[in-house]
Design a protein around this motif. Structure first.
Motif, PDB file in Angstrom:
ATOM      1  N   PRO A  32       0.836  -1.214   0.000  1.00 14.04           N
ATOM      2  CA  PRO A  32       0.000   0.000   0.000  1.00 14.04           C
ATOM      3  C   PRO A  32       0.865   1.256   0.000  1.00 14.04           C
ATOM      4  N   VAL A  33       0.463   2.240  -0.802  1.00 14.68           N
ATOM      5  CA  VAL A  33       1.265   3.455  -0.952  1.00 14.68           C
ATOM      6  C   VAL A  33       0.410   4.699  -0.696  1.00 14.68           C
ATOM      7  N   PRO A  34       1.070   5.819  -0.380  1.00 14.72           N
ATOM      8  CA  PRO A  34       0.327   7.080  -0.232  1.00 14.72           C
ATOM      9  C   PRO A  34      -0.280   7.504  -1.569  1.00 14.72           C
ATOM     10  N   MET A  35      -1.453   8.064  -1.512  1.00 15.27           N
ATOM     11  CA  MET A  35      -2.111   8.586  -2.713  1.00 15.27           C
ATOM     12  C   MET A  35      -2.885   9.851  -2.364  1.00 15.27           C
ATOM     13  N   PHE A  36      -3.200  10.614  -3.390  1.00 13.94           N
ATOM     14  CA  PHE A  36      -4.165  11.686  -3.254  1.00 13.94           C
ATOM     15  C   PHE A  36      -5.545  11.040  -3.386  1.00 13.94           C
ATOM     16  N   ALA A  37      -6.306  11.016  -2.295  1.00 10.33           N
ATOM     17  CA  ALA A  37      -7.637  10.416  -2.307  1.00 10.33           C
ATOM     18  C   ALA A  37      -8.646  11.480  -1.913  1.00 10.33           C
ATOM     19  N   LYS A  38      -9.657  11.643  -2.731  1.00  7.83           N
ATOM     20  CA  LYS A  38     -10.587  12.747  -2.472  1.00  7.83           C
ATOM     21  C   LYS A  38     -11.973  12.451  -3.020  1.00  7.83           C
ATOM     22  N   GLU A  39     -12.973  12.930  -2.280  1.00  5.78           N
ATOM     23  CA  GLU A  39     -14.352  12.902  -2.752  1.00  5.78           C
ATOM     24  C   GLU A  39     -14.669  14.277  -3.332  1.00  5.78           C
ATOM     25  N   VAL A  40     -14.879  14.334  -4.620  1.00  8.12           N
ATOM     26  CA  VAL A  40     -15.104  15.602  -5.325  1.00  8.12           C
ATOM     27  C   VAL A  40     -16.584  15.941  -5.322  1.00  8.12           C
ATOM     28  N   ASP A  41     -16.882  17.183  -5.030  1.00  8.80           N
ATOM     29  CA  ASP A  41     -18.252  17.702  -5.097  1.00  8.80           C
ATOM     30  C   ASP A  41     -18.146  19.144  -5.569  1.00  8.80           C
ATOM     31  N   LEU A  42     -18.258  19.350  -6.885  1.00  7.12           N
ATOM     32  CA  LEU A  42     -18.002  20.660  -7.475  1.00  7.12           C
ATOM     33  C   LEU A  42     -19.120  21.079  -8.432  1.00  7.12           C
ATOM     34  N   VAL A  43     -19.241  22.370  -8.582  1.00  6.32           N
ATOM     35  CA  VAL A  43     -20.097  22.924  -9.626  1.00  6.32           C
ATOM     36  C   VAL A  43     -19.300  22.946 -10.925  1.00  6.32           C
ATOM     37  N   ILE A  44     -19.917  22.520 -12.001  1.00  6.27           N
ATOM     38  CA  ILE A  44     -19.279  22.606 -13.317  1.00  6.27           C
ATOM     39  C   ILE A  44     -19.463  24.033 -13.815  1.00  6.27           C
ATOM     40  N   PRO A  45     -18.381  24.799 -13.938  1.00  5.46           N
ATOM     41  CA  PRO A  45     -18.517  26.248 -14.174  1.00  5.46           C
ATOM     42  C   PRO A  45     -19.064  26.625 -15.541  1.00  5.46           C
ATOM     43  N   VAL A  46     -18.762  25.844 -16.566  1.00  6.88           N
ATOM     44  CA  VAL A  46     -19.282  26.138 -17.908  1.00  6.88           C
ATOM     45  C   VAL A  46     -19.680  24.840 -18.581  1.00  6.88           C
ATOM     46  N   GLN A  47     -20.613  24.919 -19.508  1.00  8.01           N
ATOM     47  CA  GLN A  47     -21.066  23.752 -20.238  1.00  8.01           C
ATOM     48  C   GLN A  47     -20.562  23.787 -21.676  1.00  8.01           C
ATOM     49  N   ASP A  48     -20.527  22.601 -22.280  1.00 15.79           N
ATOM     50  CA  ASP A  48     -20.169  22.426 -23.693  1.00 15.79           C
ATOM     51  C   ASP A  48     -18.704  22.745 -23.991  1.00 15.79           C
ATOM     52  N   ILE A  49     -17.883  22.910 -22.949  1.00 13.56           N
ATOM     53  CA  ILE A  49     -16.460  23.199 -23.119  1.00 13.56           C
ATOM     54  C   ILE A  49     -15.658  22.264 -22.211  1.00 13.56           C
ATOM     55  N   PRO A  50     -14.611  21.598 -22.714  1.00 10.67           N
ATOM     56  CA  PRO A  50     -13.773  20.763 -21.846  1.00 10.67           C
ATOM     57  C   PRO A  50     -13.065  21.617 -20.794  1.00 10.67           C
ATOM     58  N   ILE A  51     -13.175  21.206 -19.523  1.00 10.02           N
ATOM     59  CA  ILE A  51     -12.557  21.923 -18.416  1.00 10.02           C
ATOM     60  C   ILE A  51     -11.511  21.018 -17.778  1.00 10.02           C
ATOM     61  N   GLY A  52     -10.292  21.533 -17.596  1.00  8.32           N
ATOM     62  CA  GLY A  52      -9.220  20.760 -17.006  1.00  8.32           C
ATOM     63  C   GLY A  52      -9.396  20.590 -15.504  1.00  8.32           C
ATOM     64  N   PHE A  53      -9.036  19.392 -15.026  1.00  9.79           N
ATOM     65  CA  PHE A  53      -9.093  19.084 -13.597  1.00  9.79           C
ATOM     66  C   PHE A  53      -7.716  18.620 -13.141  1.00  9.79           C
ATOM     67  N   ASP A  54      -7.223  19.212 -12.045  1.00 13.81           N
ATOM     68  CA  ASP A  54      -5.910  18.905 -11.482  1.00 13.81           C
ATOM     69  C   ASP A  54      -6.060  17.840 -10.397  1.00 13.81           C
ATOM     70  N   LEU A  55      -5.443  16.679 -10.589  1.00  9.41           N
ATOM     71  CA  LEU A  55      -5.597  15.564  -9.664  1.00  9.41           C
ATOM     72  C   LEU A  55      -4.854  15.777  -8.346  1.00  9.41           C
ATOM     73  N   GLU A  56      -3.822  16.609  -8.343  1.00  8.89           N
ATOM     74  CA  GLU A  56      -3.112  16.891  -7.098  1.00  8.89           C
ATOM     75  C   GLU A  56      -3.821  17.958  -6.284  1.00  8.89           C
TER      76      GLU A  56
END
Length: 258
Positions: A32-56
């Motif tokens: 077992p190793v350390p990881m970034f573990a997260k429960e995401v709960d976000l508003v999608i700021p714009v529609q019909d456009i790809p939005i980048g998400f930073d995993l760190e």
């Protein structure tokens, strides 16, 4: 249950077979190793456009959030008339040619619900979630629920011949909830291993988000102690907010084992 009139079911007053030996094979605990573990709960700021998400950072990239690396792109579209009449899509894509994603069934018989290591190949560059219905029938239903999960590969680097030199891997357990009525929201839980190996075995005691929050608090305390007894009300308020943020993060990461 027993089979009526079967002499092999009960013998000498005992169920047959009596005192059997059953073999149970447990999934191996490897590394077992350390990881970034997260429960995401976000508003999608714009529609019909790809939005980048930073995993760190666990957030949208600027200008929509605090992220700086476009690890995964989410593109959300929605045509909403009523709760029983709508069409919505969530398209997941990646930054690099060798990045990608693949869908696997959850191992519900083990605490480690994923495979130990991410596969070397078999990744698709795009993954589409889609739901559509009218007032009278469901046209397209969801196919990514709690019994499945996604493995992703990102931040891939190749040599001039296209040979993979480095990549970072992670997993997303189903479901991914997107669009609540006419509200553009997204919710999912992910685990991201930044060490450059294909290891997907998460150590719950070493969540890199919580470790970073703890280090930030200790640094603040150290700097505040250097002031002697001259802590201001602002210092106490800042520390309180940092502690609450850490606690909220810890609580949000509860739930089923990884």
């Amino acid at each position: 249950f027993y089979r009526a009139n079967d002499p092999n079911t009960v013998k000498d007053g005992r169920w047959q077979p009596w005192n059997p030996t059953n073999t149970v094979v447990l999934k191996e605990k490897r590394h077992p190793v350390p990881m970034f573990a997260k429960e995401v709960d976000l508003v999608i700021p714009v529609q019909d456009i790809p939005i980048g998400f930073d995993l760190e950072k666990g957030d949208w990239v600027v200008p929509y959030g605090k992220g700086t690396k476009k690890d995964i792109y989410f593109r959300y579209t929605n045509s909403f008339t009523s709760p029983l009449n709508f069409s919505k899509k969530l398209e997941i894509t990646f930054s690099n040619v060798n990045d990608g994603i693949q869908l696997l069934p959850v191992d519900s018989s083990s605490e480690l619900r994923s495979v130990h290591e991410a596969p070397e190949d078999g990744y698709e560059h795009t993954f589409l979630l889609e739901r559509e219905r009218t007032d009278y029938k469901v046209i397209k239903g969801e196919n990514f629920r709690e019994n499945r999960y996604l493995i992703f590969r990102g931040r891939s680097v190749t040599d001039k011949n296209g040979r993979l030199l480095h990549a970072e891997y992670g997993k997303i357990y189903g479901p991914i909830d997107y669009g609540e009525g006419n509200e553009p929201v997204i919710r999912f839980t992910y685990y991201f291993n930044p060490d450059g190996t294909r290891n997907l075995e998460f150590d719950p005691g070493r969540n890199l988000y919580l470790m970073a929050a703890a280090l930030k608090i200790e640094k603040f305390k150290k700097e505040a102690r250097a002031k002697g007894q001259n802590w201001s009300a602002e210092d106490y308020d800042t520390l309180s907010r940092m502690e609450k943020s850490k606690m909220d993060l810890k609580q949000s990461l509860g739930g089923p084992p990884p």
